[in-house]
Design an enzyme around this catalytic site. Structure first.
Site, short mmCIF file in Angstrom:
data_model
loop_
_atom_site.label_atom_id
_atom_site.label_comp_id
_atom_site.label_asym_id
_atom_site.label_seq_id
_atom_site.Cartn_x
_atom_site.Cartn_y
_atom_site.Cartn_z
N GLY A 293 1.94 2.54 -5.32
CA GLY A 293 0.89 2.14 -6.26
C GLY A 293 1.24 0.82 -6.92
CB SER A 294 -0.12 -0.75 -9.95
OG SER A 294 0.26 0.14 -10.99
CB THR A 295 4.27 -3.87 -10.01
OG1 THR A 295 4.31 -4.30 -8.64
CG2 THR A 295 5.60 -4.20 -10.67
CG HIS A 296 1.48 -1.08 -15.59
ND1 HIS A 296 2.16 -1.49 -16.72
CD2 HIS A 296 0.72 0.00 -15.98
CE1 HIS A 296 1.83 -0.71 -17.74
NE2 HIS A 296 0.96 0.19 -17.32
CB VAL A 297 1.75 3.06 -12.30
CG1 VAL A 297 2.05 4.56 -12.29
CG2 VAL A 297 0.45 2.79 -13.04
N GLY A 298 4.57 1.83 -11.22
CA GLY A 298 5.84 2.05 -10.54
C GLY A 298 7.04 1.87 -11.45
CD GLU B 49 3.88 0.00 -0.44
OE1 GLU B 49 3.40 -0.94 -1.11
OE2 GLU B 49 3.20 0.77 0.25
CB CYS C 199 0.11 -2.63 -1.10
SG CYS C 199 0.61 -1.88 0.46
#
Length: 486
Positions: A231-236, A253, A287
């Site tokens: 998912g997104s870098t923010h949530v990751g 990822e 992505c």
């Protein structure tokens, strides 16, 4: 008629303990397509209970029986292509070709996982002790938490569980709130119908408002021993922080800000076709999408004109129409976010070659920009929509510097008719993946897939995926008695 689905816990469809549900909205029509059970923390605990209870038997199952389940699931998935087309269009706006590609690749991920079940699972080690045999043995870790995203729901839903199951683990999956059927329950149904035992795969759906609490509860459970998230870098970053706090390995990822580099020795017609595919497949919601196109200055004028002409003719609108290329984004809010990125860039000096303007509902026009300045949010921010930015360079050093001018490092493409030239450039781009004489979007189940820098860490795919969800143990066997100093 609105679909209704419950949680999947211990092989049974189960309502949330609270009785709450959440709506699953069709992004093209704005209508409610389905309702799903909205789990609370107590439901997460029930799911982990079931996975833990099923672990010993699944880990001990004859590997040939485990392999057969995964291979049968692959065949079943391929037979349900039309169901996937319906789900992906109605939940996430996916066009038919994209949905069928998801099914084909998802099936092959299952086949690769099935093959890995009976592949060699360790090494014989040298020992400094006479008469001692050393073994490095890979064993399942236990319960794995899997977070699957909406944008390539079947591919990434399957990927989130396949290697973990093949390695002998059990799984609790939390699918995206934007496509809980396609990236969660649909995948689980296929595996259940293929004979996966009760409790081996459990699916917990939730209301968006509860996502943070559900995720933290799942990762924090002491019986969960590994985590994967796409998912997104923010949530990751949040998921990775939770995993680190509890000393659990995680495969992440995350987002990309991917470049396609068109070198001076490229075939312009091929480059235009490659870039159009790499940018606008699934309306740019991949992505790996190449939302930065770096073109040698000697080709820039011709390339830009041809790309704008091709993109302006891409069919857009209803994802149910077979000819549609640019379907709706996952939500109307997502389309407005992309429009705001474009408007900000234009206000700061960018030029629109085609597209731009306001979205119609969740459908954003396919857009090509040039001259986007560094202070525009789009310069560094992931577009995740049908938008690309063209920039130019004069030397390979400039191309590499531009490609690396991002905190992300997922994938890249280098378009050239000279393979050695392309490889020299590709080796200098700091990404987890790079494709020479191709665009940035590609995925094969046997290859190591993952990012670098803020695009995550760890690898899915092939033996790398099995290793990510295994515990490597050192086991020794002494064939003669040792002599001790006291």
């Amino acid at each position: 008629m609105t679909l209704q689905r419950e949680l999947l816990i211990d092989g049974k469809d189960s309502p949330a303990a609270s009785g709450r549900t959440a709506e699953d909205v069709d992004p093209y029509t704005g209508e409610v397509y389905a309702t799903v059970a909205a789990a609370g923390p107590e439901d997460v605990t029930r799911a982990v209970d079931a996975a833990q209870a099923a672990f010993d038997a699944w880990a001990a199952l004859d590997p040939f029986a485990r392999r057969k389940i995964l291979l049968d699931a692959a065949d079943l998935l391929e037979s349900r292509g039309e169901q996937a087309v319906e789900l992906m269009a109605r939940e996430a706006g996916g066009a038919r070709p994209w949905a069928l590609f998801n099914v084909r690749l998802g099936a092959n991920i299952l086949r690769e996982a099935g093959a890995a079940v009976t592949a060699p699972r360790g090494e014989v080690l040298s020992s400094q002790e006479t008469g001692k045999l050393g073994l490095a043995v890979r064993e399942p870790v236990g319960v794995v938490a899997a977070f699957s995203p909406w944008n390539a729901p079947v591919i990434l839903g399957v990927r989130s569980v396949a290697a973990a199951l093949a390695a002998g683990n059990t799984v609790v999956m939390k699918p995206s709130e934007d496509a809980p059927l396609a990236c969660g329950l649909f995948v689980a149904d296929v595996l259940r119908d293929a004979g996966l035992p009760d409790g081996v795969l459990n699916v917990v759906t939730n209301d968006p408002a509860d996502a943070a609490e559900i995720a933290e509860t799942l990762v924090a459970d002491p019986r969960v021993r590994a985590v994967n998230f796409t998912g997104s870098t923010h949530v990751g970053r949040i998921i990775g922080t939770h995993a680190a706090r509890h000393l659990k390995p995680a495969v992440l990822e995350l987002g990309g800000k991917n470049a396609v580099v068109v070198l001076d020795d490229a075939d312009v017609d091929y480059a235009v076709d490659a870039v159009t595919f790499g940018v606008f497949m699934n309306a740019g919601q991949i992505c790996m999408s190449g939302d930065r196109v770096l073109v040698h200055e000697s080709l820039a004028g011709e390339f830009s004109a041809r790309l704008a002409e091709k993109v302006s003719g891409l069919p857009a609108g209803d994802p149910g129409e077979p000819s549609t290329v640019i379907g709706p984004l996952v939500s109307r809010d997502a389309a407005r976010r992309v429009a705001a990125l474009v408007a900000d860039a234009v206000a700061k000096g960018a030029t629109v070659l085609t597209g731009g303007g306001e979205p119609e509902g969740a459908v954003h026009p396919a857009t090509v920009l040039t001259g986007v300045p560094r202070d525009a949010e789009l310069y560094h921010g992931e577009a995740f929509g049908p938008v690309c930015v063209i920039d130019t360079f004069g030397t390979d050093d400039e191309a590499v510097a531009l490609a690396n001018d991002t905190e992300n490092g997922l994938t890249a493409g280098v378009i050239t008719e000279n393979g050695t030239h392309g490889l020299r450039v590709a080796r200098r781009i700091r990404t987890g993946i790079v494709h020479v004489n191709d665009q940035s979007v590609a995925d094969e189940p046997q290859a190591p897939f993952g990012g670098f820098k803020a695009s995550g860490y760890g690898r899915f795919g092939g033996r790398w995926g099995i290793e990510a969800f295994s515990n490597t143990r050192w086991v020794t066997l002494a064939t003669e008695q040792a002599q001790y100093p006291f």
